[in-house]
Scaffold this active site. Structure first.
Site, PDB file in Angstrom:
ATOM      1  N   ASP A 278      -0.331   4.906   0.870  1.00 28.97           N
ATOM      2  CA  ASP A 278      -0.634   6.045   2.224  1.00 28.97           C
ATOM      3  C   ASP A 278      -0.331   4.980   3.559  1.00 28.97           C
ATOM      4  O   ASP A 278      -0.975   3.941   3.385  1.00 28.97           O
ATOM      5  CB  ASP A 278      -1.930   6.664   1.943  1.00 28.97           C
TER       6      ASP A 278
ATOM      7  N   ASP B 247       0.879  -1.146  -0.106  1.00 24.67           N
ATOM      8  CA  ASP B 247      -0.156  -0.044   0.028  1.00 24.67           C
ATOM      9  C   ASP B 247       0.845   1.323   0.060  1.00 24.67           C
ATOM     10  O   ASP B 247       2.049   1.119   0.444  1.00 24.67           O
ATOM     11  CB  ASP B 247      -0.964  -0.044   1.378  1.00 24.67           C
TER      12      ASP B 247
END
Length: 259
Positions: A15, A13
């Site tokens: 963020d 991922d």
């Protein structure tokens, strides 16, 4: 836990794992550098459908993180891949930004509000009542309802913002129709991402900061999962879930030597 095969490809991922509020998380640059040098397939994922991979590449580069365009996978791309598989060269009424409209144009979709096959809802900072009303009426007239991701809120410097999942709930309430979400935690996003880099789930790992999206999607796709504590999920919250990551680490810096 049963022994797993060595990790040959990585999904992470963005963020909360590589960056936080526009600032690189310590160790992110070393992790990405090690990945590039290793030659192992990898993808940086985001449920945010606002930006194109080219946009994200430029934004990350300004922060000092070098991620090639072809190594970025967004919920907009996953949504477009899904629609291309389901109904090639179809039509859609789209609420969203360039990341989503570009992905749909690239698969040959026509964007229209005249009897579209789908209403596709993505992320935008300018949700309009007029557009939502149009979406409701088109769905009531038979258009199928698709959403890029189920995130109910998104971050900003001023605080939480309503996101795709919250607007989807409004449309569902008005139509009685539930959308199909293409992004995390749907393992579809992980599987289509793995396919783009020629990777297999048995030898892949997912890194995320959220138990309810990243870890869940990775687990359901059959991958090893690593939860980092630099994002939304706190250590004491891990036990609240009926499933567990393969390993919990403080940050992405702790995984550099795993590559």
């Amino acid at each position: 836990m049963a022994d797993r095969r060595p990790i040959e490809s990585w999904l992470t991922d963005m963020d909360g794992v590589l960056i936080h509020e526009g600032v690189p998380i310590p160790g992110a640059d070393a992790f990405l550098k090690r990945l590039r040098e290793s030659g192992k397939p990898f993808l940086v994922l985001t449920n945010n459908s606002i930006y194109t991979p080219r946009d994200l590449h430029a934004r990350l580069r300004r922060m000092g993180l070098d991620v090639p365009i072809e190594n970025i996978w967004t919920s907009a791309l996953a949504t477009a891949q899904f629609l291309d598989d389901q109904r090639p060269e179809g039509t859609a009424y789209v609420i969203g930004e360039a990341g989503l409209t570009t992905a749909l144009h690239d698969i040959g979709y026509i964007l229209t509000d005249h009897e579209p096959d789908y209403v596709v809802l993505g992320e935008t900072r300018t949700y309009s009542f007029e557009a939502m009303t149009k979406a409701v009426r088109l769905i009531n007239d038979g258009a199928r309802f698709i959403c890029t991701n189920p995130d109910e809120t998104g971050p900003s410097a001023e605080g939480a913002l309503p996101a795709t999942g919250a607007v989807a709930a409004l449309i569902t309430k008005a139509t009685g129709k539930n959308p199909y979400f293409a992004g995390k935690p749907n393992p579809l996003m992980m599987r289509t991402g793995l396919n783009t880099i020629g990777a297999h789930s048995e030898t892949s790992a997912m890194i995320g900061d959220r138990m309810d999206t990243d870890v869940l999607a990775g687990m359901e796709a059959g991958m090893q999962t690593f939860l980092v504590l630099t994002g939304l999920t706190r250590p004491e919250q891990v036990e609240d879930f009926p499933y567990r990551p393969s390993k919990v680490v403080d940050s992405i810096a702790d995984l550099v030597d795993r590559i």
